[in-house]
Design a protein around this motif. Structure first.
Motif, PDB file in Angstrom:
ATOM      1  N   LYS A   1       0.830  -1.204   0.000  1.00 20.71           N
ATOM      2  CA  LYS A   1       0.000   0.000   0.000  1.00 20.71           C
ATOM      3  C   LYS A   1       0.868   1.259   0.000  1.00 20.71           C
ATOM      4  O   LYS A   1       0.566   2.233  -0.692  1.00 20.71           O
ATOM      5  N   LEU A   2       1.943   1.217   0.782  1.00 23.22           N
ATOM      6  CA  LEU A   2       2.865   2.355   0.835  1.00 23.22           C
ATOM      7  C   LEU A   2       3.497   2.595  -0.532  1.00 23.22           C
ATOM      8  O   LEU A   2       3.556   3.733  -1.010  1.00 23.22           O
ATOM      9  N   LEU A   3       3.941   1.538  -1.182  1.00 21.04           N
ATOM     10  CA  LEU A   3       4.555   1.667  -2.501  1.00 21.04           C
ATOM     11  C   LEU A   3       3.565   2.188  -3.532  1.00 21.04           C
ATOM     12  O   LEU A   3       3.911   3.015  -4.385  1.00 21.04           O
ATOM     13  N   ARG A   4       2.346   1.735  -3.444  1.00 23.03           N
ATOM     14  CA  ARG A   4       1.317   2.192  -4.381  1.00 23.03           C
ATOM     15  C   ARG A   4       1.084   3.699  -4.225  1.00 23.03           C
ATOM     16  O   ARG A   4       0.998   4.436  -5.220  1.00 23.03           O
ATOM     17  N   LYS A   5       1.019   4.155  -2.981  1.00 23.14           N
ATOM     18  CA  LYS A   5       0.820   5.593  -2.728  1.00 23.14           C
ATOM     19  C   LYS A   5       2.035   6.404  -3.184  1.00 23.14           C
ATOM     20  O   LYS A   5       1.884   7.479  -3.763  1.00 23.14           O
TER      21      LYS A   5
ATOM     22  N   HIS B   1       9.735  -1.969  11.045  1.00 24.48           N
ATOM     23  CA  HIS B   1       9.930  -0.736  10.279  1.00 24.48           C
ATOM     24  C   HIS B   1      10.501  -1.050   8.906  1.00 24.48           C
ATOM     25  O   HIS B   1      10.985  -2.150   8.652  1.00 24.48           O
ATOM     26  N   PHE B   2      10.439  -0.064   8.023  1.00 24.23           N
ATOM     27  CA  PHE B   2      10.967  -0.195   6.673  1.00 24.23           C
ATOM     28  C   PHE B   2      12.093   0.818   6.462  1.00 24.23           C
ATOM     29  O   PHE B   2      11.976   1.978   6.853  1.00 24.23           O
ATOM     30  N   HIS B   3      13.140   0.376   5.812  1.00 27.07           N
ATOM     31  CA  HIS B   3      14.169   1.284   5.308  1.00 27.07           C
ATOM     32  C   HIS B   3      13.961   1.419   3.803  1.00 27.07           C
ATOM     33  O   HIS B   3      13.915   0.423   3.089  1.00 27.07           O
ATOM     34  N   PHE B   4      13.841   2.654   3.336  1.00 26.45           N
ATOM     35  CA  PHE B   4      13.707   2.924   1.910  1.00 26.45           C
ATOM     36  C   PHE B   4      14.813   3.876   1.474  1.00 26.45           C
ATOM     37  O   PHE B   4      15.102   4.857   2.163  1.00 26.45           O
ATOM     38  N   VAL B   5      15.407   3.600   0.327  1.00 30.46           N
ATOM     39  CA  VAL B   5      16.242   4.580  -0.362  1.00 30.46           C
ATOM     40  C   VAL B   5      15.489   4.945  -1.628  1.00 30.46           C
ATOM     41  O   VAL B   5      15.136   4.065  -2.425  1.00 30.46           O
TER      42      VAL B   5
ATOM     43  N   TRP C   1       2.293   7.726   4.501  1.00 26.95           N
ATOM     44  CA  TRP C   1       2.469   6.832   5.656  1.00 26.95           C
ATOM     45  C   TRP C   1       1.800   7.441   6.878  1.00 26.95           C
ATOM     46  O   TRP C   1       2.253   8.425   7.439  1.00 26.95           O
ATOM     47  N   THR C   2       0.713   6.821   7.303  1.00 27.97           N
ATOM     48  CA  THR C   2      -0.082   7.357   8.410  1.00 27.97           C
ATOM     49  C   THR C   2      -0.091   6.433   9.627  1.00 27.97           C
ATOM     50  O   THR C   2      -0.861   6.635  10.553  1.00 27.97           O
ATOM     51  N   LYS C   3       0.773   5.424   9.608  1.00 28.39           N
ATOM     52  CA  LYS C   3       0.762   4.435  10.692  1.00 28.39           C
ATOM     53  C   LYS C   3       1.869   4.641  11.720  1.00 28.39           C
ATOM     54  O   LYS C   3       2.057   3.798  12.596  1.00 28.39           O
TER      55      LYS C   3
ATOM     56  N   SER D   1      12.825  -1.572  -6.954  1.00 31.00           N
ATOM     57  CA  SER D   1      12.011  -1.337  -8.143  1.00 31.00           C
ATOM     58  C   SER D   1      12.717  -1.936  -9.359  1.00 31.00           C
ATOM     59  O   SER D   1      13.936  -2.122  -9.362  1.00 31.00           O
ATOM     60  N   LYS D   2      11.960  -2.219 -10.392  1.00 32.11           N
ATOM     61  CA  LYS D   2      12.503  -2.870 -11.581  1.00 32.11           C
ATOM     62  C   LYS D   2      13.193  -1.895 -12.529  1.00 32.11           C
ATOM     63  O   LYS D   2      13.788  -2.325 -13.520  1.00 32.11           O
ATOM     64  N   ASN D   3      13.115  -0.609 -12.231  1.00 33.22           N
ATOM     65  CA  ASN D   3      13.674   0.394 -13.140  1.00 33.22           C
ATOM     66  C   ASN D   3      15.091   0.826 -12.765  1.00 33.22           C
ATOM     67  O   ASN D   3      15.585   1.845 -13.242  1.00 33.22           O
ATOM     68  N   LEU D   4      15.750   0.064 -11.909  1.00 37.57           N
ATOM     69  CA  LEU D   4      17.095   0.431 -11.486  1.00 37.57           C
ATOM     70  C   LEU D   4      18.136   0.040 -12.541  1.00 37.57           C
ATOM     71  O   LEU D   4      18.045  -1.026 -13.151  1.00 37.57           O
ATOM     72  N   GLU D   5      19.108   0.910 -12.719  1.00 30.62           N
ATOM     73  CA  GLU D   5      20.199   0.624 -13.642  1.00 30.62           C
ATOM     74  C   GLU D   5      21.181  -0.352 -13.006  1.00 30.62           C
ATOM     75  O   GLU D   5      21.356  -0.380 -11.797  1.00 30.62           O
ATOM     76  N   LYS D   6      21.840  -1.148 -13.850  1.00 29.13           N
ATOM     77  CA  LYS D   6      22.818  -2.125 -13.379  1.00 29.13           C
ATOM     78  C   LYS D   6      24.233  -1.636 -13.698  1.00 29.13           C
ATOM     79  O   LYS D   6      24.431  -0.834 -14.605  1.00 29.13           O
ATOM     80  N   PRO D   7      25.216  -2.117 -12.951  1.00 29.65           N
ATOM     81  CA  PRO D   7      26.602  -1.711 -13.227  1.00 29.65           C
ATOM     82  C   PRO D   7      27.025  -2.128 -14.642  1.00 29.65           C
ATOM     83  O   PRO D   7      26.539  -3.116 -15.183  1.00 29.65           O
TER      84      PRO D   7
END
Length: 252
Positions: free
Chosen positions: A99-103, A130-134, A147-149, A192-198
């Motif tokens: 849900k967080l990712l969708r928002k 908890h979640f760590h996001f970059v 994020w309202t929780k 996410s699937k849109n990340l570039e690779k080395p």
């Protein structure tokens, strides 16, 4: 020939690795003398040794992924729960993350951007989930909207382009809580699937160049500096083959 130089380019970071590689010898022509390119490989690899190697490879992979896709001004965010709103199961936690990712995707799209992220879910010392996001840059006001929780802690990435310390921090939970991390994330992290690779380049080099253990910077890398403590030489602990490596980082 069996001597190669591998160049791994991850954003502003360039790793140079010189090593012996059996793939480049004609069949049946492998080196036979350990004082030439290698020592005798270890025969009995313990589970503990293999796990350490696997962990280091995961940390290196995450470092390269971060370096390829994020830069100064992007965010490392911790989304934590209020105690009374903590999920009662891992499935509920995963549902919260979806849900967080969708928002987040929706809010990024509203601002004409595409969300790029790496995520690690953890259970803290006091069982605090908890979640760590970059994530890439955006107006930070959207995060509280999404994020309202519970609580949000936002840190800016520095402008070095080298995020190995962040990778080490993100993956440390996997090292000490392997089974829990697997249940929470399915892997060491999600992204996410849109990340570039080395970008990986490999070239065959001469024997004399292979044994010349010195840092060389071509004109292409004249605006780079040698990363402190990145120069290493020795023998691979499992293959037994000799290597020499160092890391260059592009200046601002």
């Amino acid at each position: 020939m069996a001597y190669v130089k591998k160049t791994i380019i991850s954003g502003r970071v360039v790793e140079i690795v010189k090593k012996y590689d059996r793939r480049y010898f004609p069949k049946g022509k492998h080196a036979k003398f350990k004082n030439d390119v290698c020592r005798q490989p270890k025969q009995n690899v313990t589970t503990e040794q293999q796990e350490k190697v696997n962990y280091r490879q995961k940390e290196l992979k995450l470092t390269r992924l971060l370096n390829c896709n994020f830069t100064g001004g992007d965010f490392h965010i911790v989304f934590s729960y209020r105690e009374d709103l903590r999920p009662n199961s891992i499935e509920e936690l995963k549902d919260d993350k979806k849900k967080l990712l969708r928002k987040l995707r929706t809010e990024y799209k509203k601002q004409g951007k595409e969300l790029k992220y790496i995520c690690v879910a953890e259970i803290g010392k006091r069982k605090a989930l908890h979640f760590h996001f970059v994530v890439n840059q955006i107006d930070t006001s959207i995060f509280q909207k999404c994020w309202t929780k519970g609580f949000i802690k936002i840190s800016l990435l520095d402008n070095t382009g080298q995020y190995k310390d962040l990778a080490s921090y993100l993956i440390k939970y996997t090292k000490t809580n392997k089974e829990e991390a697997k249940q929470l994330n399915g892997a060491a992290w999600n992204s996410s699937k849109n990340l570039e690779k080395p970008i990986v380049k490999e070239e065959v080099i001469t024997k004399s160049e292979f044994f010349k253990e010195e840092v060389t910077q071509s004109k292409r890398y004249k605006n780079y500096y040698l990363e402190k403590d990145s120069v290493h030489s020795g023998f691979d602990e499992f293959t037994g083959y000799k290597f020499f490596k160092y890391t260059l980082v592009r200046l601002n």
